[in-house]
Design a protein around this motif. Sequence first.
Motif, PDB file in Angstrom:
ATOM      1  N   VAL A  57      10.786  14.253   0.040  1.00 66.24           N
ATOM      2  CA  VAL A  57      10.213  12.921  -0.171  1.00 66.24           C
ATOM      3  C   VAL A  57      10.295  12.204   1.168  1.00 66.24           C
ATOM      4  O   VAL A  57      11.215  11.469   1.457  1.00 66.24           O
ATOM      5  CB  VAL A  57      10.968  12.122  -1.263  1.00 66.24           C
ATOM      6  CG1 VAL A  57      10.350  10.740  -1.433  1.00 66.24           C
ATOM      7  CG2 VAL A  57      10.958  12.877  -2.576  1.00 66.24           C
ATOM      8  N   ALA A  58       9.332  12.454   2.014  1.00 65.83           N
ATOM      9  CA  ALA A  58       9.351  11.911   3.371  1.00 65.83           C
ATOM     10  C   ALA A  58       8.270  10.857   3.543  1.00 65.83           C
ATOM     11  O   ALA A  58       7.315  10.801   2.782  1.00 65.83           O
ATOM     12  CB  ALA A  58       9.144  13.041   4.378  1.00 65.83           C
ATOM     13  N   GLY A  59       8.426  10.043   4.555  1.00 65.48           N
ATOM     14  CA  GLY A  59       7.426   9.026   4.846  1.00 65.48           C
ATOM     15  C   GLY A  59       7.409   7.936   3.797  1.00 65.48           C
ATOM     16  O   GLY A  59       8.281   7.846   2.943  1.00 65.48           O
ATOM     17  N   ASP A  60       6.411   7.106   3.865  1.00 63.87           N
ATOM     18  CA  ASP A  60       6.268   6.021   2.907  1.00 63.87           C
ATOM     19  C   ASP A  60       5.463   6.481   1.706  1.00 63.87           C
ATOM     20  O   ASP A  60       4.609   7.360   1.820  1.00 63.87           O
ATOM     21  CB  ASP A  60       5.560   4.827   3.557  1.00 63.87           C
ATOM     22  CG  ASP A  60       6.429   4.151   4.608  1.00 63.87           C
ATOM     23  OD1 ASP A  60       7.663   4.160   4.429  1.00 63.87           O
ATOM     24  OD2 ASP A  60       5.881   3.637   5.587  1.00 63.87           O
ATOM     25  N   PRO A  61       5.717   5.906   0.533  1.00 60.77           N
ATOM     26  CA  PRO A  61       4.887   6.249  -0.626  1.00 60.77           C
ATOM     27  C   PRO A  61       3.421   5.981  -0.328  1.00 60.77           C
ATOM     28  O   PRO A  61       3.087   5.130   0.496  1.00 60.77           O
ATOM     29  CB  PRO A  61       5.416   5.310  -1.714  1.00 60.77           C
ATOM     30  CG  PRO A  61       6.804   4.958  -1.272  1.00 60.77           C
ATOM     31  CD  PRO A  61       6.749   4.945   0.234  1.00 60.77           C
ATOM     32  N   GLY A  62       2.555   6.696  -1.030  1.00 63.16           N
ATOM     33  CA  GLY A  62       1.125   6.655  -0.743  1.00 63.16           C
ATOM     34  C   GLY A  62       0.404   5.377  -1.070  1.00 63.16           C
ATOM     35  O   GLY A  62      -0.659   5.125  -0.539  1.00 63.16           O
ATOM     36  N   GLY A  63       0.929   4.551  -1.934  1.00 61.29           N
ATOM     37  CA  GLY A  63       0.251   3.312  -2.256  1.00 61.29           C
ATOM     38  C   GLY A  63       0.311   2.973  -3.723  1.00 61.29           C
ATOM     39  O   GLY A  63       0.961   3.655  -4.506  1.00 61.29           O
ATOM     40  N   VAL A  64      -0.372   1.920  -4.085  1.00 65.29           N
ATOM     41  CA  VAL A  64      -0.379   1.430  -5.446  1.00 65.29           C
ATOM     42  C   VAL A  64      -1.830   1.207  -5.860  1.00 65.29           C
ATOM     43  O   VAL A  64      -2.608   0.643  -5.100  1.00 65.29           O
ATOM     44  CB  VAL A  64       0.398   0.093  -5.553  1.00 65.29           C
ATOM     45  CG1 VAL A  64       0.366  -0.453  -6.962  1.00 65.29           C
ATOM     46  CG2 VAL A  64       1.836   0.271  -5.082  1.00 65.29           C
ATOM     47  N   LEU A  65      -2.174   1.644  -7.046  1.00 61.20           N
ATOM     48  CA  LEU A  65      -3.511   1.419  -7.577  1.00 61.20           C
ATOM     49  C   LEU A  65      -3.403   0.337  -8.646  1.00 61.20           C
ATOM     50  O   LEU A  65      -2.731   0.515  -9.660  1.00 61.20           O
ATOM     51  CB  LEU A  65      -4.069   2.704  -8.184  1.00 61.20           C
ATOM     52  CG  LEU A  65      -5.432   2.615  -8.873  1.00 61.20           C
ATOM     53  CD1 LEU A  65      -6.516   2.204  -7.870  1.00 61.20           C
ATOM     54  CD2 LEU A  65      -5.766   3.948  -9.526  1.00 61.20           C
ATOM     55  N   LEU A  66      -4.015  -0.802  -8.399  1.00 59.06           N
ATOM     56  CA  LEU A  66      -4.024  -1.897  -9.372  1.00 59.06           C
ATOM     57  C   LEU A  66      -5.363  -1.882 -10.080  1.00 59.06           C
ATOM     58  O   LEU A  66      -6.374  -2.265  -9.507  1.00 59.06           O
ATOM     59  CB  LEU A  66      -3.815  -3.238  -8.667  1.00 59.06           C
ATOM     60  CG  LEU A  66      -2.522  -3.398  -7.877  1.00 59.06           C
ATOM     61  CD1 LEU A  66      -2.526  -4.713  -7.115  1.00 59.06           C
ATOM     62  CD2 LEU A  66      -1.332  -3.314  -8.794  1.00 59.06           C
ATOM     63  N   VAL A  67      -5.370  -1.435 -11.303  1.00 61.70           N
ATOM     64  CA  VAL A  67      -6.608  -1.329 -12.064  1.00 61.70           C
ATOM     65  C   VAL A  67      -6.822  -2.630 -12.825  1.00 61.70           C
ATOM     66  O   VAL A  67      -5.932  -3.127 -13.504  1.00 61.70           O
ATOM     67  CB  VAL A  67      -6.554  -0.143 -13.051  1.00 61.70           C
ATOM     68  CG1 VAL A  67      -7.809  -0.077 -13.882  1.00 61.70           C
ATOM     69  CG2 VAL A  67      -6.330   1.150 -12.291  1.00 61.70           C
ATOM     70  N   GLY A  68      -8.003  -3.189 -12.676  1.00 65.91           N
ATOM     71  CA  GLY A  68      -8.334  -4.409 -13.393  1.00 65.91           C
ATOM     72  C   GLY A  68      -7.879  -5.676 -12.709  1.00 65.91           C
ATOM     73  O   GLY A  68      -8.045  -6.758 -13.250  1.00 65.91           O
ATOM     74  N   ALA A  69      -7.315  -5.566 -11.530  1.00 67.04           N
ATOM     75  CA  ALA A  69      -6.883  -6.761 -10.804  1.00 67.04           C
ATOM     76  C   ALA A  69      -8.106  -7.567 -10.393  1.00 67.04           C
ATOM     77  O   ALA A  69      -9.121  -7.006  -9.993  1.00 67.04           O
ATOM     78  CB  ALA A  69      -6.069  -6.373  -9.578  1.00 67.04           C
ATOM     79  N   THR A  70      -8.012  -8.858 -10.513  1.00 65.49           N
ATOM     80  CA  THR A  70      -9.136  -9.710 -10.141  1.00 65.49           C
ATOM     81  C   THR A  70      -8.914 -10.401  -8.806  1.00 65.49           C
ATOM     82  O   THR A  70      -9.816 -11.057  -8.294  1.00 65.49           O
ATOM     83  CB  THR A  70      -9.390 -10.779 -11.222  1.00 65.49           C
ATOM     84  OG1 THR A  70      -8.195 -11.546 -11.390  1.00 65.49           O
ATOM     85  CG2 THR A  70      -9.772 -10.123 -12.544  1.00 65.49           C
ATOM     86  N   SER A  71      -7.714 -10.231  -8.243  1.00 60.04           N
ATOM     87  CA  SER A  71      -7.402 -10.877  -6.969  1.00 60.04           C
ATOM     88  C   SER A  71      -6.318 -10.079  -6.258  1.00 60.04           C
ATOM     89  O   SER A  71      -5.478  -9.448  -6.896  1.00 60.04           O
ATOM     90  CB  SER A  71      -6.908 -12.305  -7.214  1.00 60.04           C
ATOM     91  OG  SER A  71      -6.425 -12.865  -6.019  1.00 60.04           O
ATOM     92  N   THR A  72      -6.350 -10.103  -4.953  1.00 59.86           N
ATOM     93  CA  THR A  72      -5.288  -9.477  -4.165  1.00 59.86           C
ATOM     94  C   THR A  72      -4.311 -10.537  -3.653  1.00 59.86           C
ATOM     95  O   THR A  72      -3.384 -10.213  -2.926  1.00 59.86           O
ATOM     96  CB  THR A  72      -5.880  -8.688  -2.982  1.00 59.86           C
ATOM     97  OG1 THR A  72      -6.634  -9.586  -2.164  1.00 59.86           O
ATOM     98  CG2 THR A  72      -6.770  -7.559  -3.471  1.00 59.86           C
ATOM     99  N   GLU A  73      -4.523 -11.766  -4.064  1.00 66.33           N
ATOM    100  CA  GLU A  73      -3.652 -12.859  -3.641  1.00 66.33           C
ATOM    101  C   GLU A  73      -2.229 -12.632  -4.145  1.00 66.33           C
ATOM    102  O   GLU A  73      -2.006 -12.207  -5.278  1.00 66.33           O
ATOM    103  CB  GLU A  73      -4.177 -14.175  -4.203  1.00 66.33           C
ATOM    104  CG  GLU A  73      -3.401 -15.393  -3.732  1.00 66.33           C
ATOM    105  CD  GLU A  73      -3.999 -16.686  -4.253  1.00 66.33           C
ATOM    106  OE1 GLU A  73      -3.238 -17.630  -4.456  1.00 66.33           O
ATOM    107  OE2 GLU A  73      -5.228 -16.737  -4.464  1.00 66.33           O
ATOM    108  N   GLY A  74      -1.263 -12.886  -3.277  1.00 67.39           N
ATOM    109  CA  GLY A  74       0.134 -12.772  -3.663  1.00 67.39           C
ATOM    110  C   GLY A  74       0.741 -11.403  -3.443  1.00 67.39           C
ATOM    111  O   GLY A  74       1.932 -11.221  -3.663  1.00 67.39           O
TER     112      GLY A  74
END
Length: 108
Positions: A72-89
């Motif tokens: 488990v090396a490096g940073d995690p690959g990311g997050v998938l936000l399904v249905g999000a209407t804003s990236t604010e916050g």
Amino acid sequence: MDVTVVGAGIIGCSAAALLAEAGATVTVIERDTVAAGASGRNSGVLQDPLDARLADLHRETLALHREVLPSVAGDPGGVLLVGATSTEGLPAQVRPEVVDDASKLEPL
């Protein structure tokens, strides 16, 4: 008390119920309300918590996972936000990308 369970999500509540059925005296500790947190998206806290209050716990969890499983090396690959209407916050380290069809990024 025989066992303390931290977290009243599906895993914590299930563990507490099974332990109690087996005769243990169980106390469940939850910072919010039952099933209010990661129950629907539990990933062992390997993903970014999207909450500054949990950032230290997130980093510590990654370090512990890497002790047990060095691959488990490096940073995690990311997050998938399904249905999000804003990236604010979102935290600064989460670089949002808005896509029309998420299946092109994650076909499964």
